[in-house]
Enzyme design. Structure first.
Site, PDB file in Angstrom:
ATOM      1  N   GLU A 115       0.826  -1.204   0.000  1.00  0.00           N
ATOM      2  CA  GLU A 115       0.000   0.000   0.000  1.00  0.00           C
ATOM      3  C   GLU A 115       0.859   1.252   0.000  1.00  0.00           C
ATOM      4  OE1 GLU A 115      -3.350   2.181   2.849  1.00  0.00           O
ATOM      5  OE2 GLU A 115      -2.548   0.208   3.367  1.00  0.00           O
ATOM      6  N   ASP A 125      -8.785  -8.909   9.636  1.00  0.00           N
ATOM      7  CA  ASP A 125      -8.549  -9.227   8.227  1.00  0.00           C
ATOM      8  C   ASP A 125      -7.864 -10.583   8.100  1.00  0.00           C
ATOM      9  OD1 ASP A 125      -8.642  -8.888   5.523  1.00  0.00           O
ATOM     10  OD2 ASP A 125      -6.883  -7.591   5.397  1.00  0.00           O
TER      11      ASP A 125
END
Length: 972
Positions: free
Chosen positions: A623, A738
């Protein structure tokens, strides 16, 4: 061809022009139609009835440009447009930026039956410009297709007039040039401009390493640099750095350069010479320093300062040590003569020369009349003649009635390199004749534990009477610890001595002529010694032994009572131990509670010197920037591979904080199934996070790559490792949010470790059911998330258990996508209607039932991770249970997770029920075959019966017989 029906719309959008580009320092343009003012001379096919039409117009800046447009009446024919030959100039991949417009098919007349809103982009490679109207053939082979280009904005009558810009990558290219081709079949469109360019990394200087302009020939291109002037590499290899395909330099140089001695860093890309009166002794990034005392430099760029006249450095001194000089002479020599023994004492020199390594030497000269000669070897010095650190020397072996000259010389570390004579002080001494005979007959007359009485024989003296005696004593073999006592008589009492210790004692007599020699040492001891009866010590030892036996007995009884009471209070020792461990468990600290991100990193992550890290290759993108593989070599430790996450340039403070927060989260965890944080690099650019390197990468892709290659017991072992890591996180009051196979990493030993803590949050502690509420919403991985977390943003360890069930399904299906091609909304609706994933092929029934338990709609009904770990351990110990496959449709709970308390023995109606309650059902067939078919018969069983039945384990025998004793008192 008549296109008058589209002209009002077509010419309006034709003048809409938006132009963007990349920095000239990073791009080299091969073709740009926007800069062409004359005909482009592109080839059109079919040439007999060309539909492509070249036109001139003005862009938004009023410049003349050339464009192509097409709106074919016959949409069944492919219409081609090919550029001229484009030389590559050494590039192996290029980018094509196309600015175009497309008419919406609904705005076209009904005669456009096969209208399309896309067109194809193709290319053809060649070493020479050999293309013609017939060569190469106008078909997809020999051309290579790049992409089918679709418009983001379509033109319609009365709508907004916007153009489209698409940039596509073409390559790899292996020849000297190529042609671009545009194929339209039913699209009404216009090409406003086409720009072909390639990217290259500009020349740059980093970490004192200069790298030339570099053209990437692959995903990353390694470039070799050179050190800037007055610098040198830290190792033998020249510095290298990777040039990415996007024209950006990746990471720091593999081996940095540093400034040479005499030069200091300036602006991280230059090395400046040290000025006058400054120096830098070593290679590296340190700054120049002012010359030490009594030294200076003669020219800029000096690595060492030269001593001023009269000052020196010793051979053992470091180059950055101050310059010093020899000391001045010792002062105030005092001599004491005793017969032929001379004691010299003196004071320190006024000037030590600026050093602390001061020592002294003694020179002896014997004089008779006017002639003097050095003293012979029979003269001894204590503690020595040279290198004396103290200021006292005892000289023995002198001749009586002789004059001596003693010189005391002061020296330090630079005396040997100084060209001046050492400073000294002298004294003349004349020895006397013999003064007294030695004392003998030293004996102990009385002793206690701390004192002794000593006497000796009075020596015969003919010439002088004895004035007094001097006695000295010390512990045996400790010649430096003498203590002195004087006595007028031939006896003395020594007090404050150590108990049961040996002392050495010497005595000498003093007459009017001075002291005589000390007598030979006599050994004297304090009580108790071997001659005294050890009755008191023996008695003390017996009493101590008795006391210890009593304490041991009391301790054994206390432990027995405590264990018995503990078993009564908590019959489950495993739960009790878990509770005690929970009391001391470290709790996770949310990094977002810290205002200062630097304090956050210092608290939880270890800072690593960037010189210890060497990047080898880029293995992915995250990211915040690239993910690389490299090596970490910390001095004194073994070199190992690491994964390196980098923070791309131009980051904001928030991005830096978010980037480092993941490191601060990982830094709090120490578990074999949690990814290990090696450290961070924040003192240089780019900022990096270093973790252990997992050779097999993400679990989902690893399983897909090895589909069908692992046995069920191996897969259960992987699941057990993941569950163990999640159990550790839940005990730290930590929610992952997650958990998915893509966020599980696998090393070369098939050990699975939980990673990626980007969505994780801290559990609130003020509730028995702690939750996390996401106030801002955000992206949620629907296929892995529990229903309550999707609907209400309520995240708990129970929602992690739901996600773990999905991970189990991923593992047993070898990386299959959960819920296949269903949309996210379809998944949500199916779960609300109680749909659950079916068992994967060849999945053991017990594992699928465990998945269903994890997918209970009520989160309080789902098992905890500690129970899941125990269940998987039992499956691993009993691999035969993994051979049962298929669905479980009876709706019963998984036996591995059945944690309901067993029914009371009073409810037993059969031997089978009784054995199940005490968890000895394995022996059911043994009991029935031996004739024990009722509870009444079982209540009279004995140890011999158990051996005959086949219960040979002592622990099982004890458990069964304890239950039998309870059965005897129950009414049946």
């Amino acid at each position: 061809m008549d296109h008058s029906w589209i002209s009002p719309v077509f010419w309006i959008w034709f003048w809409i022009w938006i132009w963007t580009g990349f920095s000239s320092a990073e791009e080299e343009v091969l073709m740009n139609t926007k800069l062409e003012t004359s005909d482009l001379r592109w080839t059109i096919y079919p040439s007999s009835d060309p539909e492509w039409e070249e036109m001139s117009g003005l862009d938004e800046e009023g410049n003349s440009v050339r464009t192509f447009q097409i709106c074919p009446m016959d949409t069944s024919v492919s219409h081609w447009l090919r550029t001229r030959f484009i030389p590559l100039r050494g590039a192996t991949q290029v980018y094509v930026e196309i600015r175009f417009t497309v008419m919406e098919c609904s705005a076209m007349p009904s005669s456009f039956r096969s209208c399309k809103e896309t067109f194809n982009l193709l290319y053809y490679q060649s070493d020479e410009d050999t293309a013609s109207s017939t060569h190469p053939a106008w078909m997809e082979n020999p051309y290579s297709k790049v992409d089918t280009v679709a418009a983001d904005f379509l033109l319609r009558r009365g709508g907004e007039k916007k153009s489209n810009v698409k940039t596509v990558r073409v390559g790899p290219l292996s020849k000297k040039g190529f042609y671009l081709a545009f194929q339209a079949q039913g699209a009404c469109m216009a090409l406003l401009s086409v720009r072909v360019f390639f990217k290259k990394c500009p020349s740059v200087t980093r970490s004192f390493s200069s790298f030339p302009e570099t053209l990437p020939h692959s995903l990353v291109q390694q470039a070799e640099g050179v050190c800037v002037p007055n610098s040198a590499p830290t190792d033998q290899a020249p510095p290298t750095m990777f040039c990415g395909e996007d024209g950006q330099w990746v990471g720091p140089p593999s081996s940095s350069c540093v400034c040479k001695p005499g030069f200091e860093p300036l602006d991280s890309d230059r090395c400046r010479a040290c000025g006058s009166g400054q120096y830098k002794v070593s290679i590296g990034g340190s700054l120049c320093r002012v010359c030490p005392d009594n030294s200076n430099t003669h020219s800029p760029g000096s690595s060492v300062c030269v001593c001023r006249p009269g000052f020196h450095r010793a051979a053992s001194d470091l180059p950055d040590s101050p310059c010093t000089r020899p000391p001045s002479a010792p002062r105030s020599i005092i001599s004491q003569i005793n017969d032929t023994v001379v004691t010299l004492e003196w004071s320190e020199p006024l000037d030590r020369g600026g050093r602390s390594d001061l020592s002294y030497s003694v020179e002896c000269v014997r004089c008779r009349g006017s002639s003097c000669v050095p003293c012979t070897d029979s003269v001894t010095y204590r503690p020595g003649q040279v290198g004396v650190v103290g200021r006292r020397v005892i000289i023995r072996g002198l001749l009586p009635h002789t004059t001596y000259t003693f010189s005391v010389i002061a020296q330090n570390g630079v005396s040997a390199v100084s060209h001046t004579s050492p400073a000294s002080s002298s004294v003349n001494i004349t020895t006397s004749r013999d003064v007294a005979v030695p004392v003998s007959g030293i004996r102990r007359t009385k002793a206690s534990e701390s004192s002794v009485s000593i006497s000796w024989t009075i020596p015969s003296q003919t010439q002088h009477s004895i004035l007094d005696y001097q006695l000295r004593y010390s512990l045996m073999d400790q010649d430096d610890g003498w203590q002195y006592v004087s006595s007028k008589s031939s006896s003395v009492v020594l007090s404050d001595l150590s108990r049961a210790s040996q002392y050495q004692v010497q005595v000498r007599a003093r007459t009017s002529a001075g002291y005589g020699h000390f007598s030979p040492a006599a050994s004297i001891s304090t009580l108790p010694d071997d001659e005294e009866p050890p009755s008191r010590l023996l008695l003390t030892g017996v009493l101590v032994a008795i006391g210890l036996l009593i304490l041991i007995a009391v301790g054994i009884v206390a432990v027995f009572c405590f264990r018995r009471s503990s078993r009564r209070r908590d019959p489950d020792p495993d739960k009790s131990s878990q509770f005690l461990m929970g009391q001391g468990m470290k709790v996770y600290i949310d990094p977002f509670t810290y205002e200062d991100p630097n304090e956050l990193v210092r608290e939880f992550a270890k800072e690593i010197d960037v010189s210890f890290v060497k990047i080898e290759e880029v293995i992915g993108a995250g990211e915040f920037g690239e993910v690389c593989r490299g090596r970490l070599r910390v001095p004194g430790k073994k070199e190992n591979y690491v994964a390196i996450k980098t923070l791309k340039a131009g980051y904001t403070d928030k991005q830096r904080r978010d980037f480092l927060s993941e490191a601060s989260i990982m830094g709090q965890f120490q578990h074999p199934n949690i990814i290990h944080l090696e450290g961070v690099i924040t003192a240089s650019c780019p900022v990096m996070i270093l973790t252990e390197y997992m050779e097999n990468g993400a679990l989902d892709s690893f399983l897909r790559l090895n589909d069908g290659q692992f046995t069920p017991i191996q897969l259960v072992g992987m699941l057990r490792g993941i569950a163990s890591g999640m159990k550790y996180l839940s005990e730290m009051s930590y929610v992952h949010r997650d958990l998915a196979a893509r966020n599980i990493l696998v090393n070369s030993n098939l050990v699975c470790k939980v990673s990626d803590f980007g969505l994780s949050r801290f559990l609130t502690e003020n509730s028995s059911d702690p939750t996390y509420t996401s106030s801002l919403g955000g992206k949620i991985p629907i296929r892995w998330t529990a229903p309550e977390a999707i609907a209400f943003r309520k995240f708990t360890s129970a929602s992690d258990v739901w996600s773990y069930g999905i991970v189990m399904w991923e593992v047993m299906s070898f990386g299959e996508r959960p819920y296949w091609d269903m949309s996210n909304q379809d998944v949500i609706n199916a779960i609300e209607q109680d749909y659950r994933l079916p068992p994967p092929p060849e999945c053991p029934a017990s594992l699928h039932q465990l998945m269903l338990d994890c997918w209970q709609k009520e989160r309080s009904s789902r098992p905890r991770f500690c129970a899941i770990v125990s269940a998987l351990d039992r499956l691993i110990r009993n691999p035969a249970s993994l051979k049962i496959t298929g669905r479980i449709s009876d709706g019963t709970s998984h036996p591995l997770l059945d944690q309901r308390p067993p029914p009371s023995l009073s409810h037993c109606s059969s031997v089978s029920d009784w054995l199940r309650i005490i968890k000895m059902e394995r022996y059911e067939d043994n009991f029935l075959q031996a004739g024990f078919t009722s509870i009444q018969l079982v209540s009279h069983i004995s140890t011999e019966d158990l051996l005959r039945i086949g219960v040979t384990l002592a622990g099982h025998q004890k458990k069964i017989l304890s239950s039998v004793q309870m059965l005897r008192v129950l009414p049946y």
